[in-house]
Design a protein around this motif. Structure first.
Motif, short mmCIF file in Angstrom:
data_model
loop_
_atom_site.label_atom_id
_atom_site.label_comp_id
_atom_site.label_asym_id
_atom_site.label_seq_id
_atom_site.Cartn_x
_atom_site.Cartn_y
_atom_site.Cartn_z
N SER A 185 -7.19 -9.37 -9.41
CA SER A 185 -5.63 -8.33 -8.61
C SER A 185 -5.08 -9.34 -8.01
N TYR A 218 -2.62 -9.87 -4.88
CA TYR A 218 -2.59 -9.39 -2.98
C TYR A 218 -1.89 -9.81 -2.70
N GLN A 245 0.13 -11.17 0.83
CA GLN A 245 0.09 -11.30 2.48
C GLN A 245 0.90 -11.46 3.27
N LEU A 294 -4.31 -8.16 3.31
CA LEU A 294 -3.92 -7.98 2.29
C LEU A 294 -3.61 -6.82 2.03
N ARG A 295 -2.03 -6.44 1.05
CA ARG A 295 -2.21 -5.16 0.53
C ARG A 295 -2.22 -5.56 -0.85
N LEU A 296 -3.10 -4.68 -1.44
CA LEU A 296 -3.13 -4.14 -2.81
C LEU A 296 -2.44 -4.63 -4.19
N TYR A 336 -4.39 -3.85 -10.06
CA TYR A 336 -5.04 -4.58 -10.31
C TYR A 336 -5.90 -4.07 -11.43
N TYR A 381 1.27 -14.95 -1.52
CA TYR A 381 0.72 -13.96 -3.31
C TYR A 381 -1.03 -14.78 -3.21
N GLN A 424 -2.84 1.19 4.77
CA GLN A 424 -4.58 0.08 4.44
C GLN A 424 -5.84 1.00 5.09
N ILE A 447 -9.61 -3.40 -1.33
CA ILE A 447 -8.76 -2.82 -0.59
C ILE A 447 -9.43 -3.96 1.23
#
Lengths: 115, 109
Positions: free
Chosen positions: A33, A35, A37, A43-45, A48, A89, B2, B98
């Protein structure tokens, strides 16, 4: 084992440039995955992958592409960099989807600045 | 948006005291994990609790999960200077993991 490696560690881009952030793992993990930040955002996805040849979108996929041609590698492509993509990242991997395999191992991160 | 939200955003306690941070989430989950991040580094996994578990221990860490309230708590007992870090909860639903925004913990000498 090197674990999860990311290159480069730092990168400065100009608006509109494209680049690829590299991520590799040597643990034979199926799940990988990406993410980003940002301060105050956690952290945002982004994207993935549950295995080679399979990718899916996360929370914030716009402006990014991924592919997973091998189990080991999961590159993240910025198509046309924008200042809003300035971030740190992180790439992560875990053994396989499912309860026991969900512990994620993180790379050291890539600090990207877009001017 | 989120999934998880940690509370408080920041916490300062004296060394030796216990630290408690909470995580609330919005939808049903498969499991919940807690991670630690030291300044500027990648995250390190601390503990995972399954949706059918209510409490789990690992060393000085105690995690609880209340699925009816969609919340979890992380307790760090007998805090040490080395516990200064940011702590994140991460929820798994289907194949997505998440993260929340994190709690910054500062242990005062």
């Amino acid at each position: 084992n090197a674990g999860v490696t990311q290159t480069p560690k730092f990168q400065v881009l100009k608006t509109g440039q494209s680049m690829t952030l590299q991520c590799a793992q040597d643990m034979n993990h199926e799940y990988m995955s990406w993410y980003r930040q940002d301060p105050g955002m956690g952290l945002r996805l982004i994207h993935y992958s549950v295995g080679a040849g399979i990718t899916d979108q996360g929370e914030v996929p716009n402006g990014y592409n991924v592919s997973r041609s091998t189990t080991e590698d999961f590159p993240l492509r910025l198509l046309s960099a924008a200042p809003s993509q300035t971030s740190v990242y992180f790439c992560a991997s875990s053994l396989r989807p499912g309860v026991r395999g969900d512990t994620q191992y993180f790379g050291p991160g890539t600090r990207l600045t877009v001017l | 948006s989120q999934q998880g939200e940690e509370d408080p955003q920041a916490l300062s306690i004296q060394e030796g005291e216990n630290a408690t941070m909470n995580c609330s989430y919005k939808t049903s989950i498969n499991n919940l994990q807690w991670y630690r991040q030291n300044s500027g580094r990648g995250l390190v996994h601390l503990i995972l609790i399954r949706s059918n578990e209510r409490e789990k221990h690992s060393g000085r860490l105690r995690v609880t999960l209340d699925t009816s309230k969609k919340s979890s708590s992380l307790l760090i007992t007998a805090s040490r200077a080395a516990d200064t870090a940011s702590y994140f909860c991460a929820t798994k639903r289907d194949d997505k993991i998440i993260f929340g925004k994190g709690t910054r913990l500062h242990i005062l000498p």
